[in-house]
Design a protein around this motif. Structure first.
Motif, short mmCIF file in Angstrom:
data_model
loop_
_atom_site.label_atom_id
_atom_site.label_comp_id
_atom_site.label_asym_id
_atom_site.label_seq_id
_atom_site.Cartn_x
_atom_site.Cartn_y
_atom_site.Cartn_z
N VAL A 116 46.87 13.58 59.81
CA VAL A 116 47.84 14.81 60.71
C VAL A 116 46.89 16.23 60.53
CG1 VAL A 116 50.02 16.90 60.32
CG2 VAL A 116 49.65 14.48 59.96
N ARG A 117 46.62 15.91 61.71
CA ARG A 117 45.68 17.57 61.92
C ARG A 117 46.57 19.50 61.81
NH1 ARG A 117 41.07 16.72 65.80
NH2 ARG A 117 39.86 15.94 63.68
N GLY A 127 56.45 8.88 53.45
CA GLY A 127 57.22 9.46 52.42
C GLY A 127 56.24 10.61 51.21
N GLY A 128 55.41 10.36 51.81
CA GLY A 128 54.52 11.60 50.79
C GLY A 128 54.75 12.87 52.69
N SER A 129 53.68 13.00 51.03
CA SER A 129 53.66 15.01 51.55
C SER A 129 52.40 15.44 51.37
CB SER A 129 54.69 16.09 50.72
OG SER A 129 55.26 15.55 51.33
N ALA A 130 52.03 16.42 52.09
CA ALA A 130 50.76 17.41 52.17
C ALA A 130 50.86 18.35 52.74
CB ALA A 130 49.69 16.61 52.52
N GLU A 131 50.46 20.07 51.77
CA GLU A 131 50.54 21.17 52.50
C GLU A 131 49.40 21.08 53.33
OE1 GLU A 131 50.50 25.26 50.02
OE2 GLU A 131 51.36 23.66 49.15
N LEU A 132 49.88 21.56 54.07
CA LEU A 132 48.72 22.07 55.25
C LEU A 132 49.23 24.03 55.84
CD1 LEU A 132 48.89 19.11 57.61
CD2 LEU A 132 46.80 19.80 56.17
N PHE A 133 48.14 24.37 55.37
CA PHE A 133 47.95 26.10 55.72
C PHE A 133 49.11 26.57 55.22
CE2 PHE A 133 45.25 24.77 59.11
CZ PHE A 133 44.50 24.83 58.61
N GLY A 134 50.40 25.71 53.89
CA GLY A 134 51.16 26.75 53.27
C GLY A 134 52.34 26.06 54.22
N LEU A 135 52.30 24.98 54.55
CA LEU A 135 53.75 24.48 55.37
C LEU A 135 53.98 23.00 54.06
CD1 LEU A 135 53.10 25.57 58.67
CD2 LEU A 135 54.99 26.44 56.82
N LEU A 136 54.69 22.63 54.40
CA LEU A 136 54.97 21.40 53.49
C LEU A 136 55.03 20.81 54.65
CD1 LEU A 136 54.32 20.37 51.00
CD2 LEU A 136 56.91 20.47 50.64
N VAL A 137 53.87 19.33 54.88
CA VAL A 137 54.11 18.20 56.37
C VAL A 137 54.82 16.74 55.62
CG1 VAL A 137 53.08 16.82 57.93
CG2 VAL A 137 52.68 19.42 57.80
N THR A 138 56.02 16.76 55.36
CA THR A 138 55.88 14.58 54.79
C THR A 138 56.43 14.31 56.24
OG1 THR A 138 57.61 16.31 52.70
CG2 THR A 138 58.17 13.70 53.50
N LEU A 139 55.79 13.01 56.02
CA LEU A 139 55.78 11.87 56.61
C LEU A 139 56.74 10.53 56.41
CD1 LEU A 139 54.29 10.14 58.96
CD2 LEU A 139 53.38 8.86 57.88
N SER A 140 57.61 10.91 57.03
CA SER A 140 58.44 9.16 57.08
C SER A 140 58.58 8.23 57.33
CB SER A 140 60.04 9.71 57.77
OG SER A 140 60.63 10.84 57.16
#
Length: 113
Positions: A24-25, A42-55
């Motif tokens: 994800v970009r 099932g995991g998440s990453a923080e990008l620029f202060g937003l929490l991105v979760t991939l189902s």
């Protein structure tokens, strides 16, 4: 008359394979800075202060390098408010996009690692 499935988009067909993750970009529209994240399903990453979760991330079974589509939930980690939830398609990120005044986030591809 077209048979069902012939005119359906790839994300609506059954010939997709689930991948273990996605790339994800994120883009900061103010300063042009980009960052990529490899997120496992099932995991998440923080990008620029937003929490991105991939189902889930899927791609065409007959074309592993083909068009990916992923189900993402994007939240503000402080308030928990959902900014986006749904399928994003790598080749058409504007079709279903995050509506944020400063940041853009989109799917590049599914990952197998």
């Amino acid at each position: 008359m077209l048979a069902w499935g012939l005119g359906a988009p790839i994300w609506a067909q059954d010939s997709a394979v689930s991948a273990p993750g996605a790339v994800v970009r994120g883009l900061d529209k103010v300063n042009g800075h980009t960052v990529d994240a490899n997120i496992p399903s099932g995991g998440s990453a923080e990008l620029f202060g937003l929490l991105v979760t991939l189902s889930e991330c899927r791609y065409p079974a007959d074309n592993p390098t083909g068009d990916a589509y992923a189900f993402l939930t994007i939240r503000d980690p402080d308030s928990g408010a959902v900014q986006f939830e749904g399928w994003m398609i790598a080749s058409s990120p504007a079709l279903s996009a995050l509506d944020h005044s400063r940041y853009d986030i989109w799917v590049l591809r599914c990952s197998n690692s």
